[in-house]
Design a protein around this motif. Structure first.
Motif, PDB file in Angstrom:
ATOM      1  N   ALA A 109     -27.286  39.719 -43.405  1.00  0.00           N
ATOM      2  CA  ALA A 109     -28.186  40.612 -43.993  1.00  0.00           C
ATOM      3  C   ALA A 109     -27.732  41.123 -45.307  1.00  0.00           C
ATOM      4  CB  ALA A 109     -28.475  41.716 -42.984  1.00  0.00           C
ATOM      5  N   TYR A 110     -26.306  41.340 -45.256  1.00  0.00           N
ATOM      6  CA  TYR A 110     -25.810  41.885 -46.496  1.00  0.00           C
ATOM      7  C   TYR A 110     -25.674  40.964 -47.598  1.00  0.00           C
ATOM      8  CZ  TYR A 110     -21.783  42.874 -49.674  1.00  0.00           C
ATOM      9  OH  TYR A 110     -21.250  42.827 -50.690  1.00  0.00           O
ATOM     10  N   PHE A 150     -31.670  38.741 -39.463  1.00  0.00           N
ATOM     11  CA  PHE A 150     -32.146  38.775 -37.840  1.00  0.00           C
ATOM     12  C   PHE A 150     -32.396  37.353 -37.733  1.00  0.00           C
ATOM     13  CE2 PHE A 150     -35.851  38.795 -34.771  1.00  0.00           C
ATOM     14  CZ  PHE A 150     -35.352  39.855 -34.023  1.00  0.00           C
ATOM     15  N   VAL A 151     -33.167  36.483 -38.381  1.00  0.00           N
ATOM     16  CA  VAL A 151     -33.672  35.267 -37.897  1.00  0.00           C
ATOM     17  C   VAL A 151     -32.112  34.406 -37.716  1.00  0.00           C
ATOM     18  CG1 VAL A 151     -34.473  33.109 -38.472  1.00  0.00           C
ATOM     19  CG2 VAL A 151     -35.766  35.198 -38.778  1.00  0.00           C
ATOM     20  N   LEU A 152     -31.388  34.368 -38.731  1.00  0.00           N
ATOM     21  CA  LEU A 152     -30.122  33.687 -38.912  1.00  0.00           C
ATOM     22  C   LEU A 152     -29.142  34.202 -37.524  1.00  0.00           C
ATOM     23  CD1 LEU A 152     -29.221  33.547 -42.375  1.00  0.00           C
ATOM     24  CD2 LEU A 152     -29.703  31.579 -41.163  1.00  0.00           C
ATOM     25  N   GLY A 153     -29.251  35.669 -37.065  1.00  0.00           N
ATOM     26  CA  GLY A 153     -28.408  35.692 -36.241  1.00  0.00           C
ATOM     27  C   GLY A 153     -29.143  35.516 -34.684  1.00  0.00           C
ATOM     28  N   LYS A 154     -30.097  35.213 -34.698  1.00  0.00           N
ATOM     29  CA  LYS A 154     -30.824  35.014 -33.477  1.00  0.00           C
ATOM     30  C   LYS A 154     -30.545  33.232 -33.262  1.00  0.00           C
ATOM     31  CE  LYS A 154     -32.702  38.718 -31.909  1.00  0.00           C
ATOM     32  NZ  LYS A 154     -32.048  39.363 -30.692  1.00  0.00           N
ATOM     33  N   ILE A 299     -24.699  26.016 -44.406  1.00  0.00           N
ATOM     34  CA  ILE A 299     -25.255  26.241 -45.727  1.00  0.00           C
ATOM     35  C   ILE A 299     -26.767  25.885 -46.124  1.00  0.00           C
ATOM     36  CG2 ILE A 299     -25.028  25.690 -48.238  1.00  0.00           C
ATOM     37  CD1 ILE A 299     -21.969  25.637 -47.560  1.00  0.00           C
ATOM     38  N   CYS A 300     -27.029  24.750 -45.552  1.00  0.00           N
ATOM     39  CA  CYS A 300     -28.459  24.263 -45.747  1.00  0.00           C
ATOM     40  C   CYS A 300     -29.341  25.060 -44.825  1.00  0.00           C
ATOM     41  CB  CYS A 300     -28.648  22.789 -45.067  1.00  0.00           C
ATOM     42  SG  CYS A 300     -27.705  21.440 -46.208  1.00  0.00           S
ATOM     43  N   ILE A 301     -28.812  25.397 -43.525  1.00  0.00           N
ATOM     44  CA  ILE A 301     -29.871  26.340 -42.844  1.00  0.00           C
ATOM     45  C   ILE A 301     -30.224  27.857 -43.751  1.00  0.00           C
ATOM     46  CG2 ILE A 301     -30.142  27.784 -40.775  1.00  0.00           C
ATOM     47  CD1 ILE A 301     -28.674  25.448 -39.276  1.00  0.00           C
ATOM     48  N   PHE A 302     -29.026  28.254 -44.165  1.00  0.00           N
ATOM     49  CA  PHE A 302     -28.976  29.499 -45.014  1.00  0.00           C
ATOM     50  C   PHE A 302     -30.138  29.260 -46.067  1.00  0.00           C
ATOM     51  CE2 PHE A 302     -26.986  32.046 -48.140  1.00  0.00           C
ATOM     52  CZ  PHE A 302     -27.403  33.102 -47.913  1.00  0.00           C
ATOM     53  N   PHE A 303     -29.912  28.539 -47.125  1.00  0.00           N
ATOM     54  CA  PHE A 303     -30.350  27.970 -48.137  1.00  0.00           C
ATOM     55  C   PHE A 303     -31.791  27.711 -47.871  1.00  0.00           C
ATOM     56  CE2 PHE A 303     -26.889  28.866 -50.495  1.00  0.00           C
ATOM     57  CZ  PHE A 303     -27.011  28.612 -51.875  1.00  0.00           C
TER      58      PHE A 303
END
Length: 321
Positions: A109-110, A150-154, A299-303
């Motif tokens: 989130a940051y 939130f989504v990435l954390g879950k 990285i691919c998931i994040f991007f």
């Protein structure tokens, strides 16, 4: 001081011209390399001191508490909004958060919000587009960070952090055992400095490669290159503008004047803002730096996730503005 040093070295000593692509590229490379390396060292040093004296376990427990009802993502995004960092400059603090055991979703989130929103860009936005559009942009940037974190954390992506980061986390946990709070600071300082330098040394190559890519983009992408693909009024202008923006690298303050030109030439405001968000929030240099921290899968998931969110916001902006 860093910018003056880079200008002196490139233009006075090397004899390059500030109006040439090579001059702009070399100046950009030197300035950003020094800035990010210094920033990385001092943030790592500060985080080392915090980890040595601050009850980090209590903070971890607080940020993972259900009693916050998701507000930890808001706090992280708000902290990102008030720190004046670009995407690559945000990564040192990201490393510090991960090293300290802060939940990955909160850390994301940051990382998402920090390059998108800062006080310089907000001031320029107000002067260029007015208070209403500025408020919408700031709120959407913070919400993007919260939703993405939130989504990435879950998704429970901790196993996809790089082995280097996992080793740092393990070393940090072990270091908590060898000292007590009664150990004088002067005796702890050499170990803290050594750990900070190890972090800088570990990411040095990735930083130089990433900034090198950004410098080439900064100096050699011809003016007006992107406008021809964004000016047409069609349904795929927003996703195309986001995809075209990813190779670029600039901070929010640097890209606002470009967005003003885009809008003046008839590009829809939502398309222009989505381009800006992708430039400052997603970039090949950022991906290169993140490679030291994450696996390519993460990285691919994040991007991919943030790209989808930015495209959605672009369509939403075009519909309401």
């Amino acid at each position: 001081m860093i910018q003056k040093f880079a200008d002196w070295l490139v233009y006075d000593i090397f004899g390059l011209k500030d109006t040439t692509p090579i001059g702009e590229a070399v100046n950009f490379f030197l300035y950003d390399s020094i800035k990010i390396l210094v920033l990385l060292f001092f943030i790592s040093l500060i985080m080392g001191i915090i980890n040595a004296y601050f009850p980090i376990e209590r903070l971890r427990n607080y940020l993972t508490s259900r009693k916050l009802y998701g507000l930890q993502y808001f706090f992280a995004a708000l902290f990102g909004a008030i720190t004046p960092f670009c995407s690559c400059s945000s990564i040192p603090l990201f490393i510090g958060f991960v090293k300290g055991g802060i939940p990955l979703g909160v850390t994301f989130a940051y990382l998402i919000t920090s390059p998108l929103v800062n006080e310089v860009a907000v001031a320029m936005f107000i002067g260029t587009f007015g208070l209403r559009i500025t408020a919408i942009y700031v709120i959407s940037g913070i919400l993007l960070g919260m939703a993405g974190g939130f989504v990435l954390g879950k998704m429970k992506l901790e196993p996809y952090l790089s082995g280097w980061v996992q080793q740092i986390q393990h070393s940090s946990a072990e270091s908590d055992k060898w000292e007590t709070g009664n150990t004088p600071f002067i005796k702890r300082l050499p170990k803290i400095i050594h750990e900070a330098w190890n972090i800088v040394r570990g990411v040095l190559l990735y930083i130089l490669i990433g900034i090198g890519i950004g410098a080439l983009m900064h100096g050699y992408v011809p003016e007006g290159f992107f406008e021809q693909y964004m000016a047409t009024d069609n349904w795929f202008a927003v996703p195309l503008s986001v995809i075209l923006a990813v190779p670029m690298y600039a901070n929010a303050a640097g890209i606002v004047p470009v967005i003003e030109v885009f809008v003046a030439k008839g590009i829809p405001i939502g398309t222009a803002i989505s381009f800006m968000m992708a430039v400052v929030g997603l970039s090949l240099p950022e991906a290169t730096l993140l490679k030291k921290v994450m696996t390519w899968r993460l990285i691919c998931i994040f991007f991919g996730l943030i790209t989808l969110f930015i495209i959605f916001l672009g369509y939403l902006f075009n519909a309401v503005l």
